[in-house]
Motif scaffolding. Structure first.
Motif, PDB file in Angstrom:
ATOM      1  N   PRO A 116       0.811  -1.231   0.000  1.00 40.96           N
ATOM      2  CA  PRO A 116       0.000   0.000   0.000  1.00 40.96           C
ATOM      3  C   PRO A 116       0.840   1.275   0.000  1.00 40.96           C
ATOM      4  O   PRO A 116       0.497   2.243  -0.699  1.00 40.96           O
ATOM      5  N   SER A 117       1.940   1.281   0.747  1.00 41.58           N
ATOM      6  CA  SER A 117       2.755   2.493   0.807  1.00 41.58           C
ATOM      7  C   SER A 117       3.476   2.757  -0.523  1.00 41.58           C
ATOM      8  O   SER A 117       3.626   3.906  -0.941  1.00 41.58           O
ATOM      9  N   LYS A 118       3.908   1.690  -1.201  1.00 44.15           N
ATOM     10  CA  LYS A 118       4.560   1.870  -2.501  1.00 44.15           C
ATOM     11  C   LYS A 118       3.560   2.385  -3.539  1.00 44.15           C
ATOM     12  O   LYS A 118       3.883   3.248  -4.359  1.00 44.15           O
ATOM     13  N   GLN A 149      11.596   1.289 -10.884  1.00 43.28           N
ATOM     14  CA  GLN A 149      12.536   1.754  -9.866  1.00 43.28           C
ATOM     15  C   GLN A 149      12.566   0.822  -8.659  1.00 43.28           C
ATOM     16  O   GLN A 149      13.635   0.476  -8.142  1.00 43.28           O
ATOM     17  N   PHE A 150      11.397   0.410  -8.212  1.00 42.83           N
ATOM     18  CA  PHE A 150      11.332  -0.439  -7.029  1.00 42.83           C
ATOM     19  C   PHE A 150      11.953  -1.814  -7.301  1.00 42.83           C
ATOM     20  O   PHE A 150      12.560  -2.417  -6.419  1.00 42.83           O
ATOM     21  N   LEU A 151      11.804  -2.305  -8.536  1.00 44.02           N
ATOM     22  CA  LEU A 151      12.437  -3.574  -8.889  1.00 44.02           C
ATOM     23  C   LEU A 151      13.954  -3.447  -8.893  1.00 44.02           C
ATOM     24  O   LEU A 151      14.673  -4.341  -8.443  1.00 44.02           O
ATOM     25  N   ILE A 152      14.448  -2.321  -9.405  1.00 45.85           N
ATOM     26  CA  ILE A 152      15.896  -2.090  -9.411  1.00 45.85           C
ATOM     27  C   ILE A 152      16.421  -2.113  -7.978  1.00 45.85           C
ATOM     28  O   ILE A 152      17.443  -2.735  -7.673  1.00 45.85           O
ATOM     29  N   GLN A 153      15.674  -1.446  -7.100  1.00 47.08           N
ATOM     30  CA  GLN A 153      16.081  -1.381  -5.704  1.00 47.08           C
ATOM     31  C   GLN A 153      16.154  -2.772  -5.072  1.00 47.08           C
ATOM     32  O   GLN A 153      17.132  -3.124  -4.426  1.00 47.08           O
ATOM     33  N   SER A 154      15.101  -3.537  -5.284  1.00 43.55           N
ATOM     34  CA  SER A 154      15.044  -4.859  -4.655  1.00 43.55           C
ATOM     35  C   SER A 154      16.100  -5.791  -5.217  1.00 43.55           C
ATOM     36  O   SER A 154      16.655  -6.624  -4.504  1.00 43.55           O
ATOM     37  N   ARG A 155      16.435  -5.649  -6.493  1.00 41.60           N
ATOM     38  CA  ARG A 155      17.433  -6.509  -7.110  1.00 41.60           C
ATOM     39  C   ARG A 155      18.855  -6.132  -6.659  1.00 41.60           C
ATOM     40  O   ARG A 155      19.702  -6.989  -6.452  1.00 41.60           O
ATOM     41  N   LYS A 156      19.106  -4.856  -6.511  1.00 43.07           N
ATOM     42  CA  LYS A 156      20.470  -4.420  -6.220  1.00 43.07           C
ATOM     43  C   LYS A 156      20.886  -4.714  -4.788  1.00 43.07           C
ATOM     44  O   LYS A 156      22.005  -5.134  -4.533  1.00 43.07           O
ATOM     45  N   ARG A 157      19.998  -4.443  -3.877  1.00 40.94           N
ATOM     46  CA  ARG A 157      20.360  -4.593  -2.473  1.00 40.94           C
ATOM     47  C   ARG A 157      19.630  -5.744  -1.778  1.00 40.94           C
ATOM     48  O   ARG A 157      19.840  -5.975  -0.601  1.00 40.94           O
ATOM     49  N   GLY A 158      18.752  -6.399  -2.544  1.00 41.15           N
ATOM     50  CA  GLY A 158      17.961  -7.448  -1.921  1.00 41.15           C
ATOM     51  C   GLY A 158      16.946  -6.868  -0.954  1.00 41.15           C
ATOM     52  O   GLY A 158      16.480  -7.523  -0.039  1.00 41.15           O
ATOM     53  N   ARG A 159      16.640  -5.604  -1.130  1.00 42.00           N
ATOM     54  CA  ARG A 159      15.678  -4.940  -0.251  1.00 42.00           C
ATOM     55  C   ARG A 159      15.038  -3.779  -1.001  1.00 42.00           C
ATOM     56  O   ARG A 159      15.467  -3.404  -2.080  1.00 42.00           O
ATOM     57  N   ILE A 160      14.028  -3.172  -0.367  1.00 43.58           N
ATOM     58  CA  ILE A 160      13.382  -1.993  -0.921  1.00 43.58           C
ATOM     59  C   ILE A 160      13.728  -0.799  -0.031  1.00 43.58           C
ATOM     60  O   ILE A 160      13.784  -0.915   1.186  1.00 43.58           O
ATOM     61  N   VAL A 161      13.957   0.338  -0.647  1.00 41.76           N
ATOM     62  CA  VAL A 161      14.290   1.542   0.112  1.00 41.76           C
ATOM     63  C   VAL A 161      13.163   1.885   1.071  1.00 41.76           C
ATOM     64  O   VAL A 161      11.994   1.643   0.804  1.00 41.76           O
TER      65      VAL A 161
END
Length: 580
Positions: free
Chosen positions: A201-203, A330-342
């Motif tokens: 919901p927040s995303k 953008q959110f997929l890039i985040q999750s792939r790069k760090r294994g997490r979401i900002v």
């Protein structure tokens, strides 16, 4: 002498004449003799030919009988084989709808006369009084559920026995294996884990700008088109709005398709959707039965290659320049790069299109394999949301136009809430509109886009309270459209009545008789996003315009039986007028 001489000459002349006559006479005689023998030979030849023709006729007649007998034997063997297959449910003591040779219970589907949703509803109605039953797709046995408690078991309680959608779920390395909807249990878990954090919901709230941008483009288009009132193809308007939203959300590119109808990304995206929803039913049915054919069709078409190129370029551009935008990419890039979401709060407070080098760790780059997987996540979000949003908007506006009292009630709520929020369509304003939620829920009850939920038995399962065993590989059907139109749960089901979804009425019926997005672990991940998109579109339109039936409006609305998803046949024409 002279007389003798002349007499001799005359005699010679006579002799000559006689000699010529004698010569020609012998010639005619020999010719007549030749002709007689020739005629006799011809007659003998004709007799021999007649005999050959007669013999040939006997052979052909004999061959025809042999072919006819052979065909009869083959046909009889096929009918016998089908009859054995059609005894599947009878031998197990399961009630079933009598199949027809050779199509089982889906003959009208293959001929394009009825859609799967309507066929399953007919079978659901015929099985009234039973908690479940059987049917046949050609010769393949299919298990159909009528009981709400059993629906709950399959989707939630006993999910470990039904964690795949289809029997021949793609397990290889093709396109289908990379799509969450079609992936098998083990791969599905991994893909879902990578996608679900991007659709909280927040995303979705952080991405609200995507909706407002597309809404502005739609309202600008209408302002140029509608001076007082005009007849519009509402379904086309809904398609264009949805395409704009999803291209911005899933591909990271704003296209304004209403102003730029020839945008290549718009055309490619709609081409993929058209191919998936239309095409030959026969090919799709055959492919579903033969995995080899199904895998042969599992290839990259031109539109998919184009979209892959666009998304890959977008991702690389953002990587290189530290460019940031609140969207699915953008959110997929985040999750792939760090294994997490900002952190959610950071995303909500950040501005779209803000350069944020170091913000998400530019030092970590994506591999080619990760690029490919990201592309297919983006493509799936586009495909999953396209039909849900566009067809629901079209059906909703149609029902509001033919039910002006309901439309007026909704307009009053929109006026009241927007006044409270300074006339702006915000996330908070839309979420506060309770009657809008009822209207949308009733639209999805009458017109559930995914009108059927499929599950496959991945391990043997005994139906609780019975002796019926579902074997591994059995395809299970939950007929959502039929449940939504069952008078047992929804009295007068063909009437559009948003009050079915007030708190009192919702509490009076079973929870699992309403399944527009499925239920349980494999329910639609993009549900919140799609619902928000539909609400924003409806609010924006009714804040400025009112809808009514035009001369071109088809009443009652007809469903298209040539598509997989539930959609209207032809265009949805409505008159749109400026509010006074």
């Amino acid at each position: 002498m002279l007389s003798s001489s002349s007499s001799s000459e005359e005699d010679n002349d006579d002799l000559c004449e006689e000699s010529e006559d004698s010569h020609f006479g012998s010639s005619r005689s020999s010719k007549e003799s030749y002709n007689k023998s020739d005629v006799e030979e011809v007659k003998e030849g004709e007799e021999r030919t007649d005999l050959k023709v007669h013999d040939m006729g006997l052979v052909l007649q004999s061959t025809s009988w042999e072919v006819a007998i052979l065909i009869s034997i083959i046909y009889g063997a096929i009918r016998w084989w089908f009859s054995i297959k059609f005894k599947f449910w009878k031998l197990r003591g399961v009630p079933y709808v009598l199949p027809s040779f050779p199509c089982g219970n889906i003959g009208e589907l293959i001929l394009g006369r009825l859609s799967t949703n309507i066929i399953y509803k007919k079978i659901y109605d015929k099985l009234e009084g039973h908690t479940f039953g059987g049917l046949f797709h050609l010769t393949r046995p299919i298990f159909i559920i009528r009981d709400i408690e059993l629906v709950k078991n399959v989707l939630i309680k006993d999910f470990e026995h039904f964690n795949n959608r289809f029997r021949d779920t793609e397990k290889g390395s093709g396109i289908l294996s990379k799509i969450l909807f079609l992936s098998d249990g083990s791969k599905w878990k991994k893909i879902r884990q990578s996608i679900s954090p991007t659709l909280t919901p927040s995303k979705i709230k952080a991405m609200f700008t995507i909706f407002t941008e597309s809404t502005k483009d739609m309202m600008d288009f209408l302002q140029e088109r509608v001076f007082d009132s005009d007849d519009l193809k509402i379904n086309v308007l809904a398609y264009d709005f949805t395409t704009d939203v999803l291209c911005s959300f899933a591909f990271g590119q704003r296209i304004n398709g209403m102003k730029n109808p020839n945008s290549e990304l718009r055309l490619m995206g709609r081409s993929i959707v058209k191919e998936l929803n239309g095409g030959s039913f026969v090919v799709k049915i055959i492919a579903s039965f033969f995995p080899i054919i199904n895998r042969a069709l599992n290839c990259k078409c031109q539109p998919i290659r184009y979209i892959e190129k666009v998304v890959t370029e977008r991702i690389k551009h953002r990587e290189k320049n530290g460019w940031f935008r609140n969207d699915f990419v953008q959110f997929l890039i985040q999750s792939r790069k760090r294994g997490r979401i900002v952190n959610d709060e950071l995303l909500e407070d950040s501005c779209p299109q803000m350069a944020t080098k170091g913000y998400f760790g530019i030092d970590v780059y994506l591999t080619d394999k990760m690029y490919e997987q990201l592309v297919f996540h983006c493509l799936e979000m586009f495909l999953a949301g396209y039909d849900t949003m566009s067809t629901t908007i079209g059906f909703c506006l149609h029902e509001l136009a033919i039910n002006p009292d309901i439309q007026q009630t909704l307009i009053e709520e929109i006026n009241e809430v927007l006044k409270e929020f300074g006339g702006e369509i915000t996330h908070g304003a839309v979420q506060k509109m309770e009657y809008l939620d009822k209207v949308l829920s009733e639209t999805l009850r009458m017109y559930p886009v995914g009108g059927t939920v499929f599950r496959t038995c991945t391990s043997s399962y005994m139906i609780p309270g019975t002796k019926t065993l579902l074997e591994k590989g059995m395809q299970v059907v939950i007929p959502v459209y039929a449940l939504h139109h069952d008078p047992k749960y929804y009295p007068n089901p063909e009437k559009f009545d948003p009050e079915r979804f007030n708190e009192q009425n919702k509490a009076s019926r079973p929870r699992y008789c309403y399944l527009p997005f499925g239920e349980g672990p494999r329910m639609c991940l993009g549900m919140r996003f799609a619902l928000l998109g539909v609400k924003v579109a409806v609010v924006a339109l009714l804040s400025k315009y009112e809808l009514s039936v035009s001369k071109k409006t088809l009443l009652p609305i007809r469903l298209d039986h040539s598509t997989i998803i539930l959609s209207a046949k032809g265009d949805i024409w409505l008159r749109i007028s400026n509010r006074k």
